[in-house]
Design an enzyme around this catalytic site. Structure first.
Site, PDB file in Angstrom:
ATOM      1  N   TYR A 120       8.210  -2.694   8.416  1.00  0.00           N
ATOM      2  CA  TYR A 120       7.883  -1.571   7.957  1.00  0.00           C
ATOM      3  C   TYR A 120       8.070  -0.318   9.024  1.00  0.00           C
ATOM      4  O   TYR A 120       8.501   0.882   8.419  1.00  0.00           O
ATOM      5  CB  TYR A 120       6.715  -1.532   7.257  1.00  0.00           C
ATOM      6  CG  TYR A 120       6.627  -2.434   5.896  1.00  0.00           C
ATOM      7  CD1 TYR A 120       7.282  -1.808   4.684  1.00  0.00           C
ATOM      8  CD2 TYR A 120       6.197  -3.663   5.938  1.00  0.00           C
ATOM      9  CE1 TYR A 120       7.594  -2.457   3.530  1.00  0.00           C
ATOM     10  CE2 TYR A 120       6.459  -4.342   4.728  1.00  0.00           C
ATOM     11  CZ  TYR A 120       6.933  -3.785   3.706  1.00  0.00           C
ATOM     12  OH  TYR A 120       7.219  -4.579   2.429  1.00  0.00           O
TER      13      TYR A 120
ATOM     14  N   HIS B  90       5.378   2.358  -6.222  1.00  0.00           N
ATOM     15  CA  HIS B  90       5.390   1.361  -5.150  1.00  0.00           C
ATOM     16  C   HIS B  90       4.628   1.912  -3.713  1.00  0.00           C
ATOM     17  O   HIS B  90       4.939   1.346  -2.543  1.00  0.00           O
ATOM     18  CB  HIS B  90       6.916   0.691  -4.851  1.00  0.00           C
ATOM     19  CG  HIS B  90       7.064   0.078  -6.311  1.00  0.00           C
ATOM     20  ND1 HIS B  90       8.328  -0.494  -6.270  1.00  0.00           N
ATOM     21  CD2 HIS B  90       6.642  -0.463  -7.066  1.00  0.00           C
ATOM     22  CE1 HIS B  90       8.504  -1.188  -7.320  1.00  0.00           C
ATOM     23  NE2 HIS B  90       6.939  -1.069  -7.980  1.00  0.00           N
TER      24      HIS B  90
END
Ligand SMILES: [Zn+2]
Length: 186
Positions: free
Chosen positions: A5, A61
């Site tokens: 990420y 999301h």
């Protein structure tokens, strides 16, 4: 997991909004000036809609540029890498920070708000989505059952293509500005 990420966050920060992001932002402002509302809900975790000028984007999301603490629940804006050694600004624990995004198997965010906005809509437009990830893929059926006009703007027909009243295919950078112009919202 954090490294992945961190890499995605750096890529997202390096990306630029395209003409579809900007056209949606302009349409949102135009509609607001006429007393209407364009409720912009995305499955994307980048901030390209915001940098394209959109207000109040609902990220179902989550958002790559936010972090949250699994210990105390504290959430905060985060543009840099998240490291295991970083202390939580809320509770000072380490090893508890994660990107504030929805991982596989987790519930999407803001579902109640999305449902409420869908119920008051008179046009539902799905842009650049596969039609295969639920619950988002189910919204066209819900819109249909409410009598709301539906339109798909996509690179190619989605898994749900037959459910839409109208469809336009091609890159979003072309189809989105053209569709909004036809609505008088360009
Ligand atoms: Zn904390």
């Amino acid at each position: 997991m954090l490294d992945f990420y961190n890499w995605r966050r750096r890529n997202a920060l390096a990306a630029e909004p395209n003409s579809a992001h900007r056209a949606l932002a302009r349409a949102q402002a135009r509609l607001a000036s006429m007393g209407g509302r364009l409720f912009l809900c995305t499955q994307n975790v980048d901030d390209l809609h915001e940098r394209g000028g959109a207000e109040a984007v609902t990220h179902m999301h989550g958002a790559l540029l936010r972090a949250r603490c699994t210990g105390c629940g504290h959430g905060f804006a985060c543009r840099g890498d998240i490291l295991r050694a970083d202390p939580c600004p809320g509770c000072a624990r380490t090893g508890t920070l994660r990107p504030d995004i929805v991982w596989f198997g987790e519930m999407p965010m803001h579902l109640e708000a999305i449902d409420a906005r869908l119920r008051e809509a008179d046009l539902f437009v799905a842009i650049g989505t596969s039609g295969s990830v639920y619950p988002a893929a189910g919204y066209v059926m819900q819109a249909r059952s409410l009598g709301i006009r539906t339109c798909e703007l996509n690179l190619e027909p989605s898994d749900n293509a037959v459910l839409f009243d109208e469809a336009r295919y091609g890159p979003a950078s072309g189809t989105v500005p053209a569709f909004l112009a036809d609505l008088g919202l360009a």
